[in-house]
Scaffold this active site. Structure first.
Site, PDB file in Angstrom:
ATOM      1  N   GLU A  23       0.815  -1.221   0.000  1.00  0.00           N
ATOM      2  CA  GLU A  23       0.000   0.000   0.000  1.00  0.00           C
ATOM      3  C   GLU A  23       0.846   1.267   0.000  1.00  0.00           C
ATOM      4  O   GLU A  23       0.827   2.022   0.969  1.00  0.00           O
ATOM      5  CB  GLU A  23      -0.872   0.022   1.253  1.00  0.00           C
ATOM      6  CG  GLU A  23      -1.682  -1.223   1.487  1.00  0.00           C
ATOM      7  CD  GLU A  23      -2.432  -1.185   2.823  1.00  0.00           C
ATOM      8  OE1 GLU A  23      -3.550  -1.696   2.868  1.00  0.00           O
ATOM      9  OE2 GLU A  23      -1.890  -0.640   3.798  1.00  0.00           O
TER      10      GLU A  23
ATOM     11  N   GLY B 177       1.698   5.052  -0.506  1.00  0.00           N
ATOM     12  CA  GLY B 177       0.909   6.275  -0.635  1.00  0.00           C
ATOM     13  C   GLY B 177       1.834   7.372  -1.117  1.00  0.00           C
ATOM     14  O   GLY B 177       1.841   7.771  -2.281  1.00  0.00           O
ATOM     15  N   ARG B 178       2.678   7.785  -0.191  1.00  0.00           N
ATOM     16  CA  ARG B 178       3.629   8.851  -0.475  1.00  0.00           C
ATOM     17  C   ARG B 178       4.534   8.536  -1.674  1.00  0.00           C
ATOM     18  O   ARG B 178       4.818   9.430  -2.478  1.00  0.00           O
ATOM     19  CB  ARG B 178       4.454   9.023   0.800  1.00  0.00           C
ATOM     20  CG  ARG B 178       5.718   9.774   0.737  1.00  0.00           C
ATOM     21  CD  ARG B 178       6.532   9.489   2.015  1.00  0.00           C
ATOM     22  NE  ARG B 178       5.684   9.140   3.141  1.00  0.00           N
ATOM     23  CZ  ARG B 178       5.382   9.958   4.137  1.00  0.00           C
ATOM     24  NH1 ARG B 178       5.865  11.166   4.161  1.00  0.00           N
ATOM     25  NH2 ARG B 178       4.607   9.543   5.120  1.00  0.00           N
TER      26      ARG B 178
ATOM     27  N   ARG C 123       3.240  19.353   7.697  1.00  0.00           N
ATOM     28  CA  ARG C 123       4.218  18.298   7.986  1.00  0.00           C
ATOM     29  C   ARG C 123       5.437  18.777   8.777  1.00  0.00           C
ATOM     30  O   ARG C 123       5.864  18.093   9.702  1.00  0.00           O
ATOM     31  CB  ARG C 123       4.660  17.593   6.701  1.00  0.00           C
ATOM     32  CG  ARG C 123       3.503  16.860   5.998  1.00  0.00           C
ATOM     33  CD  ARG C 123       3.990  16.017   4.833  1.00  0.00           C
ATOM     34  NE  ARG C 123       4.852  14.943   5.272  1.00  0.00           N
ATOM     35  CZ  ARG C 123       6.160  14.905   5.092  1.00  0.00           C
ATOM     36  NH1 ARG C 123       6.781  15.852   4.443  1.00  0.00           N
ATOM     37  NH2 ARG C 123       6.855  13.905   5.562  1.00  0.00           N
TER      38      ARG C 123
ATOM     39  N   CYS D 177      -0.376  32.639  12.057  1.00  0.00           N
ATOM     40  CA  CYS D 177      -0.116  33.311  13.324  1.00  0.00           C
ATOM     41  C   CYS D 177       0.471  32.372  14.360  1.00  0.00           C
ATOM     42  O   CYS D 177      -0.109  32.187  15.441  1.00  0.00           O
ATOM     43  CB  CYS D 177      -1.408  33.948  13.817  1.00  0.00           C
ATOM     44  SG  CYS D 177      -2.100  35.062  12.587  1.00  0.00           S
ATOM     45  N   GLU D 178       1.569  31.738  14.025  1.00  0.00           N
ATOM     46  CA  GLU D 178       2.270  30.848  14.954  1.00  0.00           C
ATOM     47  C   GLU D 178       3.753  30.956  14.653  1.00  0.00           C
ATOM     48  O   GLU D 178       4.144  30.896  13.488  1.00  0.00           O
ATOM     49  CB  GLU D 178       1.898  29.375  14.700  1.00  0.00           C
ATOM     50  CG  GLU D 178       0.453  29.100  14.677  1.00  0.00           C
ATOM     51  CD  GLU D 178       0.038  28.072  15.715  1.00  0.00           C
ATOM     52  OE1 GLU D 178       0.931  27.396  16.253  1.00  0.00           O
ATOM     53  OE2 GLU D 178      -1.161  27.976  15.970  1.00  0.00           O
TER      54      GLU D 178
ATOM     55  N   TYR E 249       0.371  14.194   1.626  1.00  0.00           N
ATOM     56  CA  TYR E 249       0.160  14.660   3.003  1.00  0.00           C
ATOM     57  C   TYR E 249       0.324  16.162   3.158  1.00  0.00           C
ATOM     58  O   TYR E 249       0.754  16.646   4.202  1.00  0.00           O
ATOM     59  CB  TYR E 249       1.078  13.903   3.979  1.00  0.00           C
ATOM     60  CG  TYR E 249       0.902  12.406   3.888  1.00  0.00           C
ATOM     61  CD1 TYR E 249      -0.293  11.812   4.270  1.00  0.00           C
ATOM     62  CD2 TYR E 249       1.914  11.591   3.402  1.00  0.00           C
ATOM     63  CE1 TYR E 249      -0.477  10.446   4.160  1.00  0.00           C
ATOM     64  CE2 TYR E 249       1.737  10.215   3.296  1.00  0.00           C
ATOM     65  CZ  TYR E 249       0.539   9.659   3.681  1.00  0.00           C
ATOM     66  OH  TYR E 249       0.352   8.306   3.565  1.00  0.00           O
TER      67      TYR E 249
END
Ligand SMILES: *Cc1c(COP(=O)(O)O)cnc(C)c1O
Length: 445
Positions: free
Chosen positions: A302, A304-305, A341, A372-373, A402
């Site tokens: 499987e 994905g990435r 990420r 704003c972080e 992702y």
């Protein structure tokens, strides 16, 4: 077979583009083209931030998996990135699909994806997820906990049987970060082999006439760059298959080894060698089964990435550059709302100036987002030309997985569009989220 995931030297003109799609080329005036389309043109036409997806790169990766893994079901993990076009490409290339919600399931089915080629995962499937899976006829449901077994069986219509796999936690630590290690006993997924939960679940499923135990599943984690953990997983799962046959007299026909195949996000990083994985896993499976006198089960993997990530490029405009002390902050017009990420796993990217040729020597800068972080950092201490300035474009390769799928509504900036490039043409796959989209959900007063 000649299909390989390695960039072909003749087609990748420089090491600086080594983690980009194979079609990427440098172009005049500092531009970069992907599938023959200039990134500056994409920024102009679709605005920024924008995600660019190279269709041929996605297809090439699907084909490489199919070539490396004959007689294996290759299931694309939809959570990495899914839209209708992606579902089409993956289906046309002969892959199956691994989904984790009624939403992913419905999107794929309405895009024409055959439900029998789908597998439903999830450690906390909702009644809606299970209803959708049964109604649409999903091929396999992966049982993640003992409590789920009776609940699922009760929903299966009389006179029918649902194929299930059991997600086993084999007790193997693999993967680059604790947040993505899923093969150990101290995380939320699966049925433990070590404490007997897995064996107990086997008996429970076999006791349900409306469930058909088709096989075992495991998923060790993400960004695994070596074959070894997969070989250990094969040995442990074949051990369980042998025990199941001894105790219950049944031979399970399927083994799903999950995904987690590492890709290189920066030049010089190691990707998992998919061809080597295929050869060694199949050899180990054959040997372990022969030793246990078991028939070799049908294998599934499987990724994905490894299918989606290297096919995507994120493109941002730089609204401001702040120089002070020994630090330079290059702010882009996206950030943690389209790519969480770095904040989640502390991962590294290799951003690049696009659309202007700079003679300035590279200096270390921190590429930050607009949110704003203070933790809204896309890439810390990466080299960009010393004259980087407001108005420039910055591209981030290996952005196909992702990122868009994890994008949030933070600061109501709207999620970015996804544009496919193929054969010198760009086309919009997913439009930018508008203020109207956002405000239409806000229905109370
Ligand atoms: C996330 C996941 C995958 C895909 O992982 P990648 O790191 O994208 O390859 C495959 N199978 C399961 C069960 C997963 O949870």
């Amino acid at each position: 077979m000649t299909v390989s995931l390695a960039p072909e030297p003749a087609r990748s003109p420089s090491r600086e583009l080594s983690v980009w799609p194979a079609s990427a080329r440098t172009a005049p005036h500092g531009d970069v083209t992907v599938a023959g389309v200039a990134l500056t043109e994409i920024a102009e036409r679709f605005g920024t931030p924008v995600y660019v997806l190279d269709e041929a790169e996605v297809r090439r990766r699907c084909r490489a998996y199919r070539a490396a893994f004959p007689d294996t079901d290759v299931l694309y993990a939809a959570k990495a990135f899914l839209c209708r076009a992606m579902a089409h490409w993956v289906r046309e290339e002969g892959l199956g699909l691994d989904v984790c919600s009624a939403g992913e399931l419905e999107l794929a089915v309405t895009a024409g994806f055959p439900p029998e080629r789908m597998v439903l995962h999830g450690n906390a499937k909702s009644p809606e997820d299970l209803r959708a899976a049964l109604r649409l006829g999903v091929g396999r449901i992966v049982v993640d906990s003992t409590g789920e077994i009776a609940r699922l069986a009760a929903q299966v219509p009389a006179g029918t049987r649902q194929k299930v796999l059991l997600r086993i936690t084999p007790g193997i630590a693999a993967g680059s970060h604790a947040a993505v290690r899923t093969g150990t006993d101290d995380q939320k997924f699966g049925l433990s082999l070590a404490d007997g939960t897995a064996q107990h679940a086997v008996a429970r499923v076999l006791g349900q006439p409306r469930l058909e135990l088709a096989g075992l599943h495991c998923h060790l984690g993400s960004q695994i760059d070596s074959v070894k953990p997969y070989l250990s997983a094969v040995r442990r799962l074949v051990g369980l298959l042998a025990r199941i046959r001894r105790q219950h007299g049944v031979t399970l026909p399927e083994l799903d080894l999950g995904g987690g195949h590492a890709v290189a996000y920066r030049p010089g990083e190691r990707a998992l060698d998919v061809a080597a994985l295929a050869v060694r896993v199949r050899a180990e499976l054959a040997a372990s089964c022969a030793a246990a006198d078991l028939p070799v089960p049908r294998l599934a993997v499987e990724p994905g990435r490894a299918i989606a990530a290297p096919a995507g490029v994120a493109l941002y405009r730089v609204p401001s550059v702040k120089r002070g002390g020994d630090r330079t902050f290059v702010a882009v017009d996206g950030g943690m709302s389209d790519n969480p990420r770095p904040a989640l796993y502390g991962v590294g990217y290799a951003p690049r100036l696009v659309g202007r040729r700079s003679g300035a020597a590279p200096v270390p800068v921190t590429v930050v987002g607009r949110h704003c972080e203070a933790g809204d950092v896309l890439a810390a201490d990466v080299p960009l030309p010393g004259d980087i300035r407001a108005g420039d474009l910055v591209a981030v390769p290996v952005s196909g997985a992702y990122q868009v799928s994890m994008a949030s509504g933070y600061n109501l900036v709207g999620r970015p569009p996804v544009v496919a490039v193929a054969d010198g043409r760009a086309r919009l796959l997913v439009r930018r989220e508008s203020l109207t989209d956002l405000s239409s959900r806000d229905v109370g007063l």
